[in-house]
Design a protein around this motif. Structure first.
Motif, short mmCIF file in Angstrom:
data_model
loop_
_atom_site.label_atom_id
_atom_site.label_comp_id
_atom_site.label_asym_id
_atom_site.label_seq_id
_atom_site.Cartn_x
_atom_site.Cartn_y
_atom_site.Cartn_z
N ASP A 144 5.45 7.14 -80.99
CA ASP A 144 6.36 5.47 -81.34
C ASP A 144 6.78 4.81 -82.48
O ASP A 144 8.34 5.18 -83.13
CB ASP A 144 5.91 4.57 -80.82
CG ASP A 144 6.40 3.23 -80.64
OD1 ASP A 144 8.14 3.33 -80.11
OD2 ASP A 144 6.13 2.08 -81.31
N GLY A 199 8.94 7.29 -84.08
CA GLY A 199 10.23 8.04 -83.84
C GLY A 199 9.79 8.56 -82.20
O GLY A 199 11.84 9.44 -81.73
N ARG A 223 8.11 16.06 -87.64
CA ARG A 223 7.75 14.45 -87.29
C ARG A 223 6.13 14.39 -86.41
O ARG A 223 5.26 14.22 -87.24
CB ARG A 223 8.39 13.55 -86.34
CG ARG A 223 8.98 12.80 -87.55
CD ARG A 223 10.17 11.84 -86.70
NE ARG A 223 11.43 12.45 -85.95
CZ ARG A 223 11.84 12.26 -85.34
NH1 ARG A 223 11.68 11.16 -84.44
NH2 ARG A 223 13.18 13.47 -84.73
N THR A 246 12.80 6.78 -91.82
CA THR A 246 11.66 8.15 -91.05
C THR A 246 10.28 8.41 -92.00
O THR A 246 9.35 8.01 -91.75
CB THR A 246 11.60 8.85 -90.33
OG1 THR A 246 12.83 9.11 -89.13
CG2 THR A 246 10.69 9.41 -89.67
N HIS A 306 8.56 5.09 -92.91
CA HIS A 306 7.20 5.02 -91.91
C HIS A 306 5.75 5.82 -92.01
O HIS A 306 4.80 5.37 -91.63
CB HIS A 306 8.06 5.47 -90.45
CG HIS A 306 8.79 4.63 -90.17
ND1 HIS A 306 9.07 2.92 -90.26
CD2 HIS A 306 10.12 4.49 -89.00
CE1 HIS A 306 9.74 2.58 -89.48
NE2 HIS A 306 11.17 3.39 -88.63
#
Length: 208
Positions: free
Chosen positions: A117, A120, A139, A166, A169
């Protein structure tokens, strides 16, 4: 604490690293140096993907070679490229890695879903990896490294090929983990770390 003592690595007759000594404690250390200096090689050695040609690696004061299994259980590692099993879903792959680290199924599912989560991938977690784009695979490769609350985290260019949001994150996850872990990483995007605290270990190519 991870300690390198006079580490060297030679491929055939070509020395890539020579006489590398350093102690790494809790927090983030960014490995820097020009192309060809051996940054990725150093990370592979630290992650026990390769054995050094010379020197010692110590983890918490003991030789890594004498406790490889325990060391790897405490390790999170994300190289720049991973050969994924395309027939698995993203979530199944995460659970497979979690099982290798000895995580109970309930904890594994909770951690896997949280990490997917945050990076993404939650909506694509049940999709086969064969359908993932290059960015999604990147990712997923990063997400698996954070499973099991690693004590040592080794990341090779973790935010390369990621968009700014991203990448932010990912950096958040890295520095959250660094509060309780040794983190070694390379990055060509040091500007994205502005305002964060980290050390630098610069290595240079061996003189011809």
């Amino acid at each position: 604490m991870l300690e390198l003592i006079d580490i060297g690595q030679t491929y055939g007759k070509k020395p890539v690293l020579q006489g590398v000594s350093r102690q790494f404690g809790q927090g983030v250390t960014v490995i820097t140096g020009p192309s060809g200096a051996g940054k990725s090689t150093l990370l592979r050695l630290c992650a026990t993907v390769e054995k050094p040609s010379s020197g010692q690696r110590l983890w918490q004061g003991d030789p890594v070679k004498s406790r490889v299994k325990r060391f790897r259980a405490a390790l999170g590692y994300a190289p720049q490229r991973i050969d994924f099993p395309d027939d698995l879903s993203g979530l199944d792959f995460m659970l497979h890695v979690a099982a290798l680290k000895g995580l109970p199924l309930g904890a594994a599912k909770a951690q896997a879903n949280t990490l997917l989560d945050r990076l993404g991938l939650a909506r694509d977690a049940s999709g086969r990896i064969a359908t993932y784009s290059g960015g999604m695979r990147r990712r997923l490769g990063l997400a698996q490294a954070f499973l099991g609350d690693p004590q040592i985290l080794i990341l090779d260019e973790p935010t390369a090929e990621l968009d700014t949001v991203t990448g932010g994150h990912v950096n958040d996850l890295i520095f959250e983990t660094a509060v309780r872990a040794v983190v070694l990483m390379t990055t060509h995007l040091q500007d994205s770390l502005a305002g964060r605290t980290f050390d630098i270990f610069d290595i240079q190519p061996i003189a011809a």
